[in-house]
Design a protein around this motif. Structure first.
Motif, PDB file in Angstrom:
ATOM      1  N   ASN A 134      46.293  36.164  50.645  1.00 41.38           N
ATOM      2  CA  ASN A 134      46.933  35.266  51.605  1.00 41.38           C
ATOM      3  C   ASN A 134      48.443  35.224  51.410  1.00 41.38           C
ATOM      4  O   ASN A 134      48.965  35.623  50.365  1.00 41.38           O
ATOM      5  CB  ASN A 134      46.360  33.854  51.469  1.00 41.38           C
ATOM      6  CG  ASN A 134      44.989  33.729  52.092  1.00 41.38           C
ATOM      7  OD1 ASN A 134      44.724  34.277  53.159  1.00 41.38           O
ATOM      8  ND2 ASN A 134      44.091  33.009  51.415  1.00 41.38           N
ATOM      9  N   ALA A 135      49.126  34.699  52.412  1.00 42.13           N
ATOM     10  CA  ALA A 135      50.584  34.588  52.355  1.00 42.13           C
ATOM     11  C   ALA A 135      51.036  33.691  51.201  1.00 42.13           C
ATOM     12  O   ALA A 135      52.154  33.843  50.694  1.00 42.13           O
ATOM     13  CB  ALA A 135      51.119  34.055  53.680  1.00 42.13           C
ATOM     14  N   LEU A 139      44.116  34.982  46.428  1.00 40.96           N
ATOM     15  CA  LEU A 139      43.040  35.821  46.936  1.00 40.96           C
ATOM     16  C   LEU A 139      42.005  34.947  47.640  1.00 40.96           C
ATOM     17  O   LEU A 139      41.784  33.795  47.272  1.00 40.96           O
ATOM     18  CB  LEU A 139      42.358  36.574  45.798  1.00 40.96           C
ATOM     19  CG  LEU A 139      43.165  37.620  45.038  1.00 40.96           C
ATOM     20  CD1 LEU A 139      42.317  38.223  43.931  1.00 40.96           C
ATOM     21  CD2 LEU A 139      43.676  38.711  45.976  1.00 40.96           C
ATOM     22  N   GLU A 140      41.350  35.532  48.639  1.00 42.57           N
ATOM     23  CA  GLU A 140      40.317  34.816  49.368  1.00 42.57           C
ATOM     24  C   GLU A 140      39.294  35.813  49.903  1.00 42.57           C
ATOM     25  O   GLU A 140      39.630  36.959  50.218  1.00 42.57           O
ATOM     26  CB  GLU A 140      40.944  34.061  50.549  1.00 42.57           C
ATOM     27  CG  GLU A 140      39.974  33.225  51.361  1.00 42.57           C
ATOM     28  CD  GLU A 140      40.609  32.594  52.595  1.00 42.57           C
ATOM     29  OE1 GLU A 140      39.954  31.732  53.198  1.00 42.57           O
ATOM     30  OE2 GLU A 140      41.741  32.972  52.954  1.00 42.57           O
ATOM     31  N   VAL A 141      38.050  35.392  49.974  1.00 42.69           N
ATOM     32  CA  VAL A 141      37.019  36.160  50.664  1.00 42.69           C
ATOM     33  C   VAL A 141      36.866  35.568  52.053  1.00 42.69           C
ATOM     34  O   VAL A 141      36.722  34.348  52.205  1.00 42.69           O
ATOM     35  CB  VAL A 141      35.671  36.106  49.914  1.00 42.69           C
ATOM     36  CG1 VAL A 141      34.538  36.609  50.798  1.00 42.69           C
ATOM     37  CG2 VAL A 141      35.742  36.936  48.636  1.00 42.69           C
ATOM     38  N   VAL A 142      36.939  36.414  53.068  1.00 39.72           N
ATOM     39  CA  VAL A 142      36.761  35.959  54.447  1.00 39.72           C
ATOM     40  C   VAL A 142      35.781  36.887  55.157  1.00 39.72           C
ATOM     41  O   VAL A 142      35.567  38.026  54.743  1.00 39.72           O
ATOM     42  CB  VAL A 142      38.095  35.912  55.232  1.00 39.72           C
ATOM     43  CG1 VAL A 142      39.059  34.912  54.597  1.00 39.72           C
ATOM     44  CG2 VAL A 142      38.734  37.289  55.326  1.00 39.72           C
ATOM     45  N   LYS A 155      47.040  37.855  56.884  1.00 38.68           N
ATOM     46  CA  LYS A 155      46.448  38.115  55.574  1.00 38.68           C
ATOM     47  C   LYS A 155      46.516  39.614  55.280  1.00 38.68           C
ATOM     48  O   LYS A 155      46.500  40.428  56.199  1.00 38.68           O
ATOM     49  CB  LYS A 155      44.993  37.636  55.544  1.00 38.68           C
ATOM     50  CG  LYS A 155      44.817  36.149  55.847  1.00 38.68           C
ATOM     51  CD  LYS A 155      43.345  35.787  55.960  1.00 38.68           C
ATOM     52  CE  LYS A 155      43.156  34.350  56.431  1.00 38.68           C
ATOM     53  NZ  LYS A 155      43.505  33.353  55.407  1.00 38.68           N
ATOM     54  N   THR A 156      46.571  39.973  53.995  1.00 41.86           N
ATOM     55  CA  THR A 156      46.636  41.375  53.600  1.00 41.86           C
ATOM     56  C   THR A 156      45.268  41.835  53.106  1.00 41.86           C
ATOM     57  O   THR A 156      44.813  41.403  52.040  1.00 41.86           O
ATOM     58  CB  THR A 156      47.670  41.593  52.485  1.00 41.86           C
ATOM     59  OG1 THR A 156      48.948  41.151  52.939  1.00 41.86           O
ATOM     60  CG2 THR A 156      47.745  43.061  52.088  1.00 41.86           C
ATOM     61  N   PRO A 157      44.572  42.690  53.865  1.00 42.14           N
ATOM     62  CA  PRO A 157      43.270  43.182  53.403  1.00 42.14           C
ATOM     63  C   PRO A 157      43.414  44.044  52.147  1.00 42.14           C
ATOM     64  O   PRO A 157      44.287  44.902  52.063  1.00 42.14           O
ATOM     65  CB  PRO A 157      42.773  44.018  54.587  1.00 42.14           C
ATOM     66  CG  PRO A 157      43.532  43.524  55.776  1.00 42.14           C
ATOM     67  CD  PRO A 157      44.889  43.164  55.224  1.00 42.14           C
ATOM     68  N   LEU A 158      42.554  43.801  51.177  1.00 46.88           N
ATOM     69  CA  LEU A 158      42.507  44.620  49.963  1.00 46.88           C
ATOM     70  C   LEU A 158      41.254  45.496  49.941  1.00 46.88           C
ATOM     71  O   LEU A 158      41.264  46.569  49.346  1.00 46.88           O
ATOM     72  CB  LEU A 158      42.516  43.731  48.710  1.00 46.88           C
ATOM     73  CG  LEU A 158      43.677  42.745  48.553  1.00 46.88           C
ATOM     74  CD1 LEU A 158      43.543  41.995  47.228  1.00 46.88           C
ATOM     75  CD2 LEU A 158      45.019  43.452  48.645  1.00 46.88           C
ATOM     76  N   ALA A 194      42.947  47.846  44.140  1.00 43.74           N
ATOM     77  CA  ALA A 194      44.044  47.611  43.191  1.00 43.74           C
ATOM     78  C   ALA A 194      45.351  48.180  43.724  1.00 43.74           C
ATOM     79  O   ALA A 194      46.420  47.562  43.561  1.00 43.74           O
ATOM     80  CB  ALA A 194      43.715  48.230  41.842  1.00 43.74           C
ATOM     81  N   GLN A 195      45.292  49.334  44.385  1.00 46.27           N
ATOM     82  CA  GLN A 195      46.487  49.921  44.992  1.00 46.27           C
ATOM     83  C   GLN A 195      47.030  49.017  46.103  1.00 46.27           C
ATOM     84  O   GLN A 195      48.235  48.797  46.209  1.00 46.27           O
ATOM     85  CB  GLN A 195      46.164  51.299  45.570  1.00 46.27           C
ATOM     86  CG  GLN A 195      45.913  52.373  44.526  1.00 46.27           C
ATOM     87  CD  GLN A 195      45.264  53.618  45.128  1.00 46.27           C
ATOM     88  OE1 GLN A 195      45.197  53.770  46.335  1.00 46.27           O
ATOM     89  NE2 GLN A 195      44.747  54.480  44.268  1.00 46.27           N
ATOM     90  N   ASN A 196      46.125  48.465  46.908  1.00 43.86           N
ATOM     91  CA  ASN A 196      46.559  47.568  47.976  1.00 43.86           C
ATOM     92  C   ASN A 196      47.159  46.282  47.423  1.00 43.86           C
ATOM     93  O   ASN A 196      48.137  45.758  47.951  1.00 43.86           O
ATOM     94  CB  ASN A 196      45.374  47.238  48.895  1.00 43.86           C
ATOM     95  CG  ASN A 196      44.894  48.447  49.680  1.00 43.86           C
ATOM     96  OD1 ASN A 196      45.699  49.299  50.063  1.00 43.86           O
ATOM     97  ND2 ASN A 196      43.597  48.550  49.918  1.00 43.86           N
ATOM     98  N   PHE A 197      46.553  45.792  46.334  1.00 44.60           N
ATOM     99  CA  PHE A 197      47.074  44.581  45.692  1.00 44.60           C
ATOM    100  C   PHE A 197      48.449  44.828  45.102  1.00 44.60           C
ATOM    101  O   PHE A 197      49.370  44.023  45.272  1.00 44.60           O
ATOM    102  CB  PHE A 197      46.095  44.118  44.599  1.00 44.60           C
ATOM    103  CG  PHE A 197      46.548  42.903  43.842  1.00 44.60           C
ATOM    104  CD1 PHE A 197      46.646  41.670  44.453  1.00 44.60           C
ATOM    105  CD2 PHE A 197      46.901  43.008  42.496  1.00 44.60           C
ATOM    106  CE1 PHE A 197      47.082  40.550  43.751  1.00 44.60           C
ATOM    107  CE2 PHE A 197      47.319  41.898  41.791  1.00 44.60           C
ATOM    108  CZ  PHE A 197      47.421  40.665  42.413  1.00 44.60           C
ATOM    109  N   ALA A 198      48.615  45.975  44.435  1.00 49.24           N
ATOM    110  CA  ALA A 198      49.914  46.311  43.826  1.00 49.24           C
ATOM    111  C   ALA A 198      50.987  46.449  44.893  1.00 49.24           C
ATOM    112  O   ALA A 198      52.119  45.969  44.726  1.00 49.24           O
ATOM    113  CB  ALA A 198      49.788  47.600  43.021  1.00 49.24           C
TER     114      ALA A 198
END
Length: 202
Positions: A134-135, A139-142, A155-158, A194-198
């Motif tokens: 989230n902004a 982290l959140e599960v949706v 929101k940024t999908p991981l 992990a790449q998306n999170f980084a």
């Protein structure tokens, strides 16, 4: 430039026995390809021609008059993201910064896994389960219905899991919970997440 169907990041047989080559053949070669074909027809000669999928999605989200464009653009994006959310050597638990963040925001990996399984199992009809950032940095599960994507909500999908029936029915029939459990135990690509999170926290 029209959109093209991206190649799978692995062979049709690479996810067996968890997801069959038959399922991937239909899901990627027929369903995903149809969204690409439909989108190209819908945007030809319009202001959307030449724009990125993300720009098209954001410009058409929530606009009933442009639902066809949004649905096809989002499904092209969602499916491409989904293929990368799985790996022939997937499953298990994440490590490093993402693992620490999951523990911090959900309390434990097991708590995350339960939330993710519940999101997928309780999505009525067709849709998706997501791990997002989230902004506010949490982290959140949706879960989203049909073609909806958290990207259009800021929101940024991981990571995502497709729970449309065509994603699992040939292999699991009506046993969606079994498909979800297998996704987490044997398919989920934590390196991709992990790449998306980084990238999102750089």
């Amino acid at each position: 430039m029209s959109f093209e169907l991206p190649a799978l990041p692995y062979a049709d047989t690479a996810l067996e026995p968890h997801i069959s080559a038959n399922t991937l053949s239909f899901h990627h070669g027929k369903h995903h390809n149809a969204y690409v074909t439909n989108l190209n027809k819908l945007i030809e000669g319009t202001d959307f021609a030449g724009k990125s999928l993300e720009d098209i999605m954001k410009a058409t989200a929530g606009d009933a008059a442009k639902a066809g464009v949004f649905n096809n653009a989002a499904q092209v994006w969602n499916h491409t993201f989904y293929w990368h959310s799985m790996s022939p050597n997937g499953g298990g638990k994440p490590s490093g910064a993402l693992a620490d963040k999951i523990d911090a925001d959900f309390g434990s990996f097991d708590a995350f896994a339960e939330a993710f399984k519940t999101a997928g199992a309780t999505q009525f009809g067709s849709g998706w389960a997501w791990l997002v950032l989230n902004a506010d940095g949490k982290l959140e599960v949706v879960k989203t219905a049909n073609a909806e994507c958290p990207l259009t909500a800021g929101k940024t999908p991981l990571l995502t899991m497709d729970v449309w029936e065509h994603a699992y029915y040939l292999d699991y029939q009506n046993r969606r919970p079994d498909y979800i459990a297998t996704f987490l135990s044997s398919l989920v690509n934590w390196d991709f997440a992990a790449q998306n999170f980084a990238a999102a926290t750089a």
